[in-house]
Design an enzyme around this catalytic site. Structure first.
Site, PDB file in Angstrom:
ATOM      1  N   HIS A  45       0.750   1.301  14.979  1.00 40.27           N
ATOM      2  CA  HIS A  45       0.068   1.765  14.831  1.00 40.27           C
ATOM      3  C   HIS A  45      -0.154   2.416  13.593  1.00 40.27           C
ATOM      4  CE1 HIS A  45      -1.678   6.130  15.453  1.00 40.27           C
ATOM      5  NE2 HIS A  45      -0.622   5.995  15.135  1.00 40.27           N
ATOM      6  N   ASP A  72      -2.325   4.243  11.554  1.00 42.48           N
ATOM      7  CA  ASP A  72      -2.838   5.865  10.896  1.00 42.48           C
ATOM      8  C   ASP A  72      -3.615   5.005   9.755  1.00 42.48           C
ATOM      9  OD1 ASP A  72      -1.696   7.898  12.552  1.00 42.48           O
ATOM     10  OD2 ASP A  72      -0.290   7.284  11.494  1.00 42.48           O
ATOM     11  N   ASP A  77      -0.454   8.543  19.348  1.00 51.58           N
ATOM     12  CA  ASP A  77      -0.227   9.755  18.685  1.00 51.58           C
ATOM     13  C   ASP A  77      -1.143  10.799  18.930  1.00 51.58           C
ATOM     14  OD1 ASP A  77       1.689  10.987  17.105  1.00 51.58           O
ATOM     15  OD2 ASP A  77       1.241  10.553  15.735  1.00 51.58           O
ATOM     16  N   HIS A  97      -6.517  11.368  13.839  1.00 47.92           N
ATOM     17  CA  HIS A  97      -6.016  12.610  13.721  1.00 47.92           C
ATOM     18  C   HIS A  97      -4.700  13.400  12.219  1.00 47.92           C
ATOM     19  CE1 HIS A  97      -3.562   9.345  15.192  1.00 47.92           C
ATOM     20  NE2 HIS A  97      -2.336   9.731  14.047  1.00 47.92           N
TER      21      HIS A  97
END
Length: 902
Positions: free
Chosen positions: A13, A15, A125, A351
Site C-alpha cells: 500500500h 502512501d 485505506d 488520503h
C-alpha cells in the site's frame, strides 16, 4: 464441500507521502519496483503483484528509471503487475464528486499506454467512502470493490473488534447505492496486511497459519480466504514462493496459491451464499465506539481544504465550462493543460495528503502544488473568457459614444443574480507615449468624468464607482514584445439583472451623470435588508436572520465556541468535563463598513480570551504515544486573546448572508466553531456528498461512545423540520456536527493540533495553524428542506464566482447577451460541462438528489447528436438531434454526450 483455498495477493500500500515527504517515500518506491522487476524476470513462481490500484506510482518510478518502461509494460501486459483503475488513491469525502470521476477516468486512460487494468474498485485505506460509489463503479464497468473501513467496527491497528452488531456477518457483502446500483464488496476484515511476511520456516509458519486461518475463516462466506501479502510501504517478500510451497506441505487439505484479485473475485463469485447482507449507502464506520473513525481529518489543516475547494471550483465550475463555450464557438479546447492541471491537483488528493494528517514537509509541498494549479487555472480562465468576449457584439447602446463593455458570464448552470465588483482600466498610457516620469502623475491627477453603468438597452443600473488612482501594468501580446503601461484604475460595483443559465450579459461603463436611487442595503441599527432577508446584529455579535418569504426568523445565531483539542491530526479529543469558551454575551464592536445599492456589510469584532495552549502534561502523553481516546489534559492557565473580525455581507438579490471571519490564531491545541441554533425538531439532517445530498441521523448508533459525532460535508449541511430549514454553505470548511438536542449546526472554522498521531510520535508544529486565518460561509434560510427548496443552488452561487471581462467595443457573431447552452435542470444538480478526455464530444453531467423522478431538458445546442454516456465517457445509447424531457430516476447520475458541436 469445495476445498479451502488461501488466495495470497502480493502488494504494497503506497502512501505517496505521509510520515516521510514524497521524495523520501519515492526513494523506497524505486527500491521496491527494482526488486519486483528483478523477481519477475528471474522467478516464474512469483506470479503477480498488485500495484495498489493507482497508476501514479508508475509515473513516480519511471521519472527516475525511464529505461524500465518497456519492461514494466511487458509485465503489465502479462498481468504479472496489476495496475489501476485509479490515478491516485484519493480521500473520498474531502474531494469533489468530479474529482472522484476524473481520478477514475484519467487513471483508466493512463493504463492504456501500459496494458490491461484491474476492474476492481480498490479503496484499501480510504477514510470512509461516499454512498454513490457502487453506482459510479457500475457506470465504469466495475462490479466489485474492496475496502478496509466503513462496515464493521474496527479498533486499534485497524483490527476488527468483537461485536455482534455487525452490519454484515461476512467480509463479503452487497454494497448498494441510493439508486439501487450495487457491487460485490469485500471488506479487509483482518486488514490489508493479514498475509504480510509469511514465514518460510516450518515452526514459524505453523504458528502464523494457525492464527491467520482462524481469523479469515471467522468472516469468510466462502471457502476462498483472502490474504494480503503486504502493508504500508512494504518491501517485496522475495521468498514468498518458498513460503507458499511450505504452507501447502504443512496443510495438504488447503490450497495455498499466489493469486490476484481477478482470480480471487472470480472464485468467490462462484461460491457465494444464496443471500448476502446488503449494506446501503455511505461506509463511515458509524457502528463503532467513534474513537477511530478519522472523521476529524476533515478539520485538520483547514487551509489545505480551502485551497483545494478553490482549485476544484476553478477547474470544474469556471475553466471547463468557459473553455467548453469557447470550443463550441470555434476555439481550441485546452485539453492538455486541463489534464495536466487535474493531475497536479490530484497529487494533493491522497488520503494522507488532503486529510492533513502527514508531517509538515508533506503539506508544505502541497501548498506549492495548489498554487501551481491556481496559476494555471487563472491564466486559462482569463484566456478562454477573452476569446469568447472577442466573439460577442459589444457595440454600445444607442446614445452612448464612449463605453467600456463589461461581459458577465455565468458558468453555474442555473439562473442567478450576482454582484459584480470589477477593477477596470479606465485609461492606459503606454511607456513611450509620453515621458515615463510624467505618466503616473498625469493619470493620478486626471479627474474622472461622471460615470454610470447601463445594460444592453441603455437603462441605468445602480452602481458604485470608485477612483483607485493609477497603477503599473503590462500587456503580453501574441505578436509583439511586452507592453508596459500605467492605467487609471476604477472599481465598479453593481448588481446584475438575472443571468441566464450558462448565459452571459453585457453592461457598459458610460460617461453619464447617474439618475438612479442608490438606497443602501445597510440600515440604521446595524441591520442589513433586501427583498428576501433581514439581518439584525446584536451587541454580542450574534444576529437574527428573518426569512421575509416564509416569515420564519432564526434568533441569536453566529456565536463562536472554543474548546481544547488534545487529540491529533486524525481525531478531535476534548478534555472530559471541560466547558467551552463562547462569544455569546461577550460585548463586540459592531459597525457598518459598506453600504450601497448593490450590497451592505457589517463588521463585528470580538476580543475573545481563551487559554494559550494545553497544559504541559499533554507533552508527556504524546511522548508516551498514549492513544487519543485515553488522554486527559487540562488547558493552560496562560491566556491569549483572539481578535475575531467577522464581516456579514448581504447582496441586493441574495437569498443568504455571506460571512467572512479573519483572525490571528495565537492559541494552540484548540478547536473553534461557529454555532447556528435553529430550534428545529428533527432526528436527521442533510449534507452534500459525492453525487448525493445525503441524509444522516443526528444521533449515532448505540455502539458510539465518543462524546463528539462529527461529520464530513463537501460544501454544505442543512437542518429542517419539514416546514422551515437552514442550510450553511462553506468554502473549504468540511467538518460539522449537529449538537444541542439535535437543533444546532456547529461548523468547525479552525482546529489546531501538534502531532500526526497513528503508529508513533511525529510532531507537526505547523498543524497548530498559528498566524493569520480566514474562513467563509453562507447562511441560507428557506422553506422545507434543502432539496425541495433547491437551497443547493444558492450554496453554489456562493461558491462559484461569475466571470467578468473588460473588453472593447466591437461587432461580433454572438449577440450582446444570450446563452451558450439552453437547458432546464428541473430539480437536477449540475456537476460538470466539459469536452471529452479522448474525444471531441461534449459531456454534461447531472444527478438527481431526490427520491422522485426528474426530467432533463436541453433545448440548445441544435444540430448535434445527443447520446447517453457513462462516467468514463463511453456511449451507452443514442438519442438523436433533440434532447428534451428525458427522465432521470431517483438518485441517478446521468451524463449526456453531444457529438458534432464544433
Amino acid at each position: 464441500m469445495a476445498k479451502t483455498t488461501a488466495h495470497i495477493i502480493s502488494h504494497s500500500h503506497w502512501d505517496r507521502e505521509w510520515y516521510l515527504p514524497f521524495e523520501k517515500h519515492r526513494f523506497y518506491l524505486v527500491k521496491l519496483m527494482d526488486a519486483l522487476l528483478e523477481k519477475l524476470e528471474n522467478d516464474p513462481d512469483y506470479k503477480s503483484f498488485h500495484l495498489d490500484g493507482q497508476t501514479i506510482a508508475l509515473d513516480d518510478y519511471l521519472e527516475v528509471r525511464p529505461e524500465k518502461f518497456e519492461l514494466v509494460k511487458k509485465y503489465i501486459e502479462e498481468k504479472r503487475i496489476i495496475i489501476g483503475p485509479w490515478y491516485i488513491l484519493q480521500d473520498a469525502f474531502l474531494t469533489s464528486a468530479e474529482a472522484n470521476v476524473r481520478n477514475l477516468v484519467i487513471g483508466i486512460n493512463e493504463t492504456k499506454k501500459y496494458g490491461p487494468y484491474s476492474k476492481l474498485g480498490y479503496f484499501p485505506d480510504t477514510f470512509g467512502i461516499y454512498g454513490q460509489a457502487p453506482q459510479m463503479l457500475r457506470q465504469a464497468g466495475i462490479d466489485t470493490a474492496a475496502f478496509g473501513r466503513g462496515v464493521k467496527p474496527t479498533g486499534f491497528n485497524n483490527m476488527v473488534s468483537d461485536s455482534e452488531n455487525f452490519e454484515s456477518p461476512y467480509s463479503e457483502l452487497e454494497w448498494q447505492s441510493p439508486d439501487g446500483s450495487s457491487v460485490l464488496g469485500v471488506l479487509f476484515a483482518n486488514w490489508y496486511s493479514n498475509g504480510n511476511e509469511i514465514p518460510s520456516s516450518e515452526e514459524e509458519a505453523k504458528k502464523f497459519w494457525e492464527q491467520k486461518l482462524a481469523d479469515a475463516e471467522k468472516y469468510a462466506s466462502t471457502p476462498h480466504l483472502l490474504y494480503m501479502n503486504g502493508c504500508d510501504h512494504q518491501p517485496l517478500q522475495k521468498d514468498l514462493p518458498e513460503a507458499i510451497k511450505l504452507a501447502n506441505e504443512l496443510y495438504p487439505d488447503i490450497e495455498f496459491k499466489h493469486s490476484s484479485f481477478e482470480e480471487y473475485m472470480e472464485a468467490i463469485k462462484n461460491s457465494l451464499p444464496e443471500k448476502l447482507q446488503t449494506v446501503k449507502g455511505e461506509l463511515r464506520n458509524q457502528r463503532t465506539d467513534g474513537w477511530s473513525t478519522l472523521v476529524n481529518t476533515a478539520s485538520a489543516r483547514i487551509y489545505l481544504k480551502q485551497m483545494n475547494q478553490s482549485a476544484q471550483t476553478k477547474l470544474e465550475r469556471l475553466l471547463e465550462p468557459i473553455a467548453t463555450f469557447a470550443y463550441m464557438n470555434g476555439e481550441e479546447y485546452p485539453e492538455d493543460y486541463l489534464r495536466f492541471a487535474w493531475k497536479q491537483l490530484m497529487q494533493n488528493h491522497p488520503h494522507d495528503s488532503i486529510c492533513g494528517c502527514s508531517i509538515d514537509e508533506v503539506h508544505e509541498e502541497m501548498v506549492t502544488r495548489f498554487k501551481k494549479v491556481d496559476q494555471m487555472a487563472d491564466k486559462l480562465i482569463e484566456e478562454q473568457a477573452e476569446k469568447l468576449a472577442a466573439k460577442i457584439n459589444t457595440e454600445a447602446p444607442a446614445g452612448f459614444d464612449k463605453a467600456i463593455p463589461l461581459i458577465v458570464m455565468n458558468t453555474a448552470g442555473y439562473k442567478r443574480h450576482t454582484t459584480i465588483e470589477k477593477v477596470i482600466d479606465f485609461e492606459k498610457v503606454y511607456f513611450g507615449e509620453m515621458p515615463l516620469q510624467e505618466i503616473h502623475g498625469y493619470l493620478k491627477n486626471k479627474a474622472l468624468p461622471k460615470l454610470a453603468v447601463v445594460n444592453v438597452k441603455g437603462e441605468e443600473i445602480p452602481a458604485t464607482i470608485e477612483d483607485l488612482g493609477s497603477a503599473f501594468g503590462y500587456d503580453l501580446p501574441d505578436d509583439k514584445f511586452r507592453q508596459p503601461h500605467y492605467a487609471k484604475k476604477v472599481k465598479v460595483t453593481f448588481a446584475t439583472e438575472e443571468l441566464a443559465a450558462f448565459g452571459y450579459d453585457t453592461y457598459f461603463l458610460v460617461e453619464k451623470e447617474s439618475t438612479v436611487s442608490l438606497q443602501g442595503i445597510a440600515k440604521e441599527g446595524n441591520i442589513l435588508e433586501n427583498d428576501y432577508l433581514r439581518v439584525s446584529v446584536h451587541g454580542d455579535g450574534t444576529y437574527d436572520v428573518l426569512d421575509k418569504v416564509t416569515g420564519h426568523e432564526l434568533k441569536a445565531v453566529g456565536s463562536y465556541e472554543d474548546t481544547s483539542d488534545i487529540g491529533n491530526e486524525y481525531m478531535f479529543k476534548k478534555a472530559t468535563g471541560e466547558q467551552a469558551y463562547t462569544t455569546k454575551g461577550l460585548q463586540a464592536n459592531v459597525k457598518i463598513i459598506e453600504n450601497n445599492a448593490s450590497r451592505g456589510s457589517i463588521e463585528i469584532t470580538h476580543q475573545f480570551e481563551i487559554p494559550a495552549a494545553a497544559h504541559e502534561e499533554l507533552e508527556d502523553l504524546k511522548d508516551r504515544v498514549v492513544w487519543h481516546k485515553d488522554r486527559e489534559a487540562r488547558r493552560s492557565d496562560e491566556m491569549t486573546t483572539l481578535e475575531l473580525k467577522t464581516i456579514l455581507t448581504l447582496d441586493k438579490q441574495a437569498k443568504g448572508v455571506a460571512v467572512k471571519l479573519a483572525f490571528n490564531n495565537t492559541a494552540k491545541d484548540h478547536r473553534l466553531r461557529v454555532v447556528y441554533p435553529t430550534g428545529f425538531t428533527t432526528d436527521h439532517h442533510l449534507a452534500e456528498s459525492a453525487f448525493e445530498i445525503v441524509e444522516r441521523p443526528n444521533k449515532p448508533e448505540m455502539e458510539w461512545s465518543n462524546p463528539s459525532f462529527d461529520h464530513h460535508q463537501h460544501s454544505f449541511a442543512s437542518l429542517s423540520d419539514g416546514k422551515n430549514g437552514l442550510t450553511v454553505a462553506t468554502k473549504g470548511l468540511q467538518e460539522y456536527e449537529v449538537v444541542e438536542d439535535n437543533t444546532t449546526l456547529a461548523i468547525t472554522v479552525l482546529r489546531a493540533v501538534s502531532e500526526l498521531g497513528d503508529w508513533g510520535y511525529f510532531p507537526t508544529p505547523e498543524a497548530q495553524c498559528l498566524g493569520e486565518q480566514t474562513a467563509e460561509w453562507y447562511v441560507i434560510p428557506h422553506a422545507g428542506d434543502a432539496i425541495s427548496a433547491k437551497a443547493y443552488e444558492a450554496a453554489y452561487d456562493f461558491q462559484i464566482p461569475t466571470i467578468c471581462v473588460q473588453t472593447d467595443s466591437h461587432d461580433g457573431e454572438l449577440a450582446t447577451n444570450g446563452q451558450f447552452i439552453n437547458w432546464e435542470s428541473n430539480g437536477l444538480v449540475l456537476t460538470s460541462i466539459k469536452r471529452g478526455e479522448t474525444s471531441e464530444d461534449l459531456f454534461l453531467r447531472v444527478y438527481n438528489p431526490s427520491d422522485e423522478e426528474k426530467t432533463l431538458t436541453i433545448h440548445h445546442p441544435d444540430h448535434v447528436n445527443y447520446y447517453e454516456s457513462n462516467l468514463i465517457e463511453e456511449k451507452i445509447a443514442a438519442i438523436g438531434e433533440k434532447y428534451q424531457e428525458r427522465p432521470v430516476g431517483p438518485y441517478k447520475i446521468l451524463t449526456v454526450g453531444m457529438e458534432g458541436v464544433n
